[in-house]
Design an enzyme around this catalytic site. Sequence first.
Site, PDB file in Angstrom:
ATOM      1  N   TYR A 140     -12.170  28.555   1.311  1.00 28.85           N
ATOM      2  CA  TYR A 140     -13.161  29.535   0.861  1.00 28.85           C
ATOM      3  C   TYR A 140     -12.611  30.398  -0.276  1.00 28.85           C
ATOM      4  O   TYR A 140     -13.266  30.567  -1.313  1.00 28.85           O
ATOM      5  CB  TYR A 140     -13.583  30.413   2.038  1.00 28.85           C
ATOM      6  CG  TYR A 140     -14.652  31.423   1.687  1.00 28.85           C
ATOM      7  CD1 TYR A 140     -15.983  31.024   1.554  1.00 28.85           C
ATOM      8  CD2 TYR A 140     -14.343  32.762   1.476  1.00 28.85           C
ATOM      9  CE1 TYR A 140     -16.974  31.941   1.226  1.00 28.85           C
ATOM     10  CE2 TYR A 140     -15.322  33.678   1.151  1.00 28.85           C
ATOM     11  CZ  TYR A 140     -16.641  33.271   1.029  1.00 28.85           C
ATOM     12  OH  TYR A 140     -17.609  34.188   0.693  1.00 28.85           O
ATOM     13  N   ASP A 176     -31.328  21.766  -2.186  1.00 26.92           N
ATOM     14  CA  ASP A 176     -30.003  21.566  -1.601  1.00 26.92           C
ATOM     15  C   ASP A 176     -29.031  21.466  -2.763  1.00 26.92           C
ATOM     16  O   ASP A 176     -29.111  20.526  -3.569  1.00 26.92           O
ATOM     17  CB  ASP A 176     -29.997  20.280  -0.773  1.00 26.92           C
ATOM     18  CG  ASP A 176     -28.638  19.975  -0.141  1.00 26.92           C
ATOM     19  OD1 ASP A 176     -27.633  20.590  -0.541  1.00 26.92           O
ATOM     20  OD2 ASP A 176     -28.589  19.109   0.750  1.00 26.92           O
ATOM     21  N   SER A 226     -12.208  28.473  -3.475  1.00 26.84           N
ATOM     22  CA  SER A 226     -13.502  28.115  -4.064  1.00 26.84           C
ATOM     23  C   SER A 226     -14.140  29.305  -4.761  1.00 26.84           C
ATOM     24  O   SER A 226     -14.776  29.161  -5.812  1.00 26.84           O
ATOM     25  CB  SER A 226     -14.450  27.551  -2.998  1.00 26.84           C
ATOM     26  OG  SER A 226     -14.950  28.564  -2.140  1.00 26.84           O
ATOM     27  N   LYS A 227     -13.962  30.489  -4.195  1.00 28.46           N
ATOM     28  CA  LYS A 227     -14.524  31.692  -4.828  1.00 28.46           C
ATOM     29  C   LYS A 227     -13.713  32.085  -6.065  1.00 28.46           C
ATOM     30  O   LYS A 227     -14.268  32.614  -7.040  1.00 28.46           O
ATOM     31  CB  LYS A 227     -14.583  32.843  -3.826  1.00 28.46           C
ATOM     32  CG  LYS A 227     -15.620  32.634  -2.724  1.00 28.46           C
ATOM     33  CD  LYS A 227     -17.034  32.471  -3.266  1.00 28.46           C
ATOM     34  CE  LYS A 227     -18.069  32.357  -2.179  1.00 28.46           C
ATOM     35  NZ  LYS A 227     -19.447  32.191  -2.696  1.00 28.46           N
ATOM     36  N   ARG A 247     -32.444  24.398   1.710  1.00 31.64           N
ATOM     37  CA  ARG A 247     -32.365  22.950   1.952  1.00 31.64           C
ATOM     38  C   ARG A 247     -33.199  22.537   3.159  1.00 31.64           C
ATOM     39  O   ARG A 247     -33.662  21.400   3.227  1.00 31.64           O
ATOM     40  CB  ARG A 247     -30.916  22.523   2.138  1.00 31.64           C
ATOM     41  CG  ARG A 247     -30.193  23.149   3.309  1.00 31.64           C
ATOM     42  CD  ARG A 247     -28.766  22.674   3.409  1.00 31.64           C
ATOM     43  NE  ARG A 247     -28.051  23.298   4.512  1.00 31.64           N
ATOM     44  CZ  ARG A 247     -26.811  22.980   4.867  1.00 31.64           C
ATOM     45  NH1 ARG A 247     -26.164  22.055   4.188  1.00 31.64           N
ATOM     46  NH2 ARG A 247     -26.223  23.589   5.871  1.00 31.64           N
ATOM     47  N   ASP A 248     -33.388  23.456   4.117  1.00 32.75           N
ATOM     48  CA  ASP A 248     -34.195  23.167   5.298  1.00 32.75           C
ATOM     49  C   ASP A 248     -35.636  23.580   5.016  1.00 32.75           C
ATOM     50  O   ASP A 248     -35.942  24.765   4.894  1.00 32.75           O
ATOM     51  CB  ASP A 248     -33.652  23.928   6.507  1.00 32.75           C
ATOM     52  CG  ASP A 248     -34.351  23.558   7.801  1.00 32.75           C
ATOM     53  OD1 ASP A 248     -35.587  23.763   7.892  1.00 32.75           O
ATOM     54  OD2 ASP A 248     -33.678  23.079   8.729  1.00 32.75           O
ATOM     55  N   GLU A 249     -36.526  22.600   4.902  1.00 30.42           N
ATOM     56  CA  GLU A 249     -37.897  22.898   4.488  1.00 30.42           C
ATOM     57  C   GLU A 249     -38.627  23.790   5.479  1.00 30.42           C
ATOM     58  O   GLU A 249     -39.308  24.743   5.075  1.00 30.42           O
ATOM     59  CB  GLU A 249     -38.684  21.603   4.286  1.00 30.42           C
ATOM     60  CG  GLU A 249     -40.089  21.844   3.768  1.00 30.42           C
ATOM     61  CD  GLU A 249     -40.743  20.585   3.247  1.00 30.42           C
ATOM     62  OE1 GLU A 249     -41.934  20.655   2.885  1.00 30.42           O
ATOM     63  OE2 GLU A 249     -40.068  19.534   3.191  1.00 30.42           O
ATOM     64  N   ALA A 250     -38.486  23.523   6.772  1.00 29.16           N
ATOM     65  CA  ALA A 250     -39.202  24.323   7.774  1.00 29.16           C
ATOM     66  C   ALA A 250     -38.753  25.777   7.735  1.00 29.16           C
ATOM     67  O   ALA A 250     -39.581  26.703   7.730  1.00 29.16           O
ATOM     68  CB  ALA A 250     -38.985  23.734   9.167  1.00 29.16           C
ATOM     69  N   ARG A 251     -37.446  25.999   7.678  1.00 27.72           N
ATOM     70  CA  ARG A 251     -36.930  27.367   7.651  1.00 27.72           C
ATOM     71  C   ARG A 251     -37.277  28.060   6.331  1.00 27.72           C
ATOM     72  O   ARG A 251     -37.563  29.262   6.305  1.00 27.72           O
ATOM     73  CB  ARG A 251     -35.424  27.361   7.876  1.00 27.72           C
ATOM     74  CG  ARG A 251     -35.020  26.937   9.282  1.00 27.72           C
ATOM     75  CD  ARG A 251     -33.512  26.894   9.440  1.00 27.72           C
ATOM     76  NE  ARG A 251     -33.133  26.476  10.782  1.00 27.72           N
ATOM     77  CZ  ARG A 251     -31.875  26.301  11.177  1.00 27.72           C
ATOM     78  NH1 ARG A 251     -30.867  26.501  10.321  1.00 27.72           N
ATOM     79  NH2 ARG A 251     -31.616  25.925  12.414  1.00 27.72           N
TER      80      ARG A 251
END
Length: 245
Positions: free
Chosen positions: A163, A59, A166-167, A34-38
């Site tokens: 968590y 994302d 959800s799993k 989701r983070d373009e730079a990373r």
Amino acid sequence: MTDIALVTGGNKGLGREIVRQLAARGMTVYLGARDEARGREASAALRAGGDDVRFVRLDVTDPVSVEAAVLTVKAEFGRLDVLVNNAGIAGEVGTDVLAITADQLRTTYEVNVFGTVTVTSACVPLLRKSANGRIVNISSRLGSLTALSAPDSRQRERGALAYSSSKAALNVLTLLYAEALRADGIQVNAATPGRVPTDINAATPWRGDRTVSDGAVVPVHLATLAPGVMTGEFRGSGIEDSPGW
């Protein structure tokens, strides 16, 4: 023919290692982040070793970005052979079970459950174009009803309500997708990488001592299955070891 793979949450930790191992096996791997730079930084670093790793902004909570990523894969290859649903969060670390709110569950489910559905639904048409489609969902023993219901359950003691549940939901998705896609020859399985220290468990006392390389073994094994080997399975830290749903 080179296999085409897409890994969500692929810019760091377990996801990045899965990308690296799949690419090292000769696959063309789309690193979704989701983070373009990373994401671009991670894909460039992996490409420096000569592997075919390509960044796509993705994302899992944003259907528009998911659709754009899938359209990129479609335009470049017209099919997808492997989908690894790796993106996940654990937002309630350190919160007592009875103090966890519905909003905390919604936040966790938005990524771990609804995000998986969004990505999988978008990718199924391309997976159906593959001669050997494979979906790998990254799960956890914290979502295993077998492990949680054991009399001496360490998983239950951790109290990770959002968590864990959800799993558990992700495990149900795995079983139902496996059945729904069986006729298409698409294998759908869940993998638990074991206790690998990553950002997701940074604030917990159960970080473990496995490396990301160790944790990627089972997901990569399931992502590289030959046609018709297994579907609807939950595999643990040993390839032959299933910890039970």
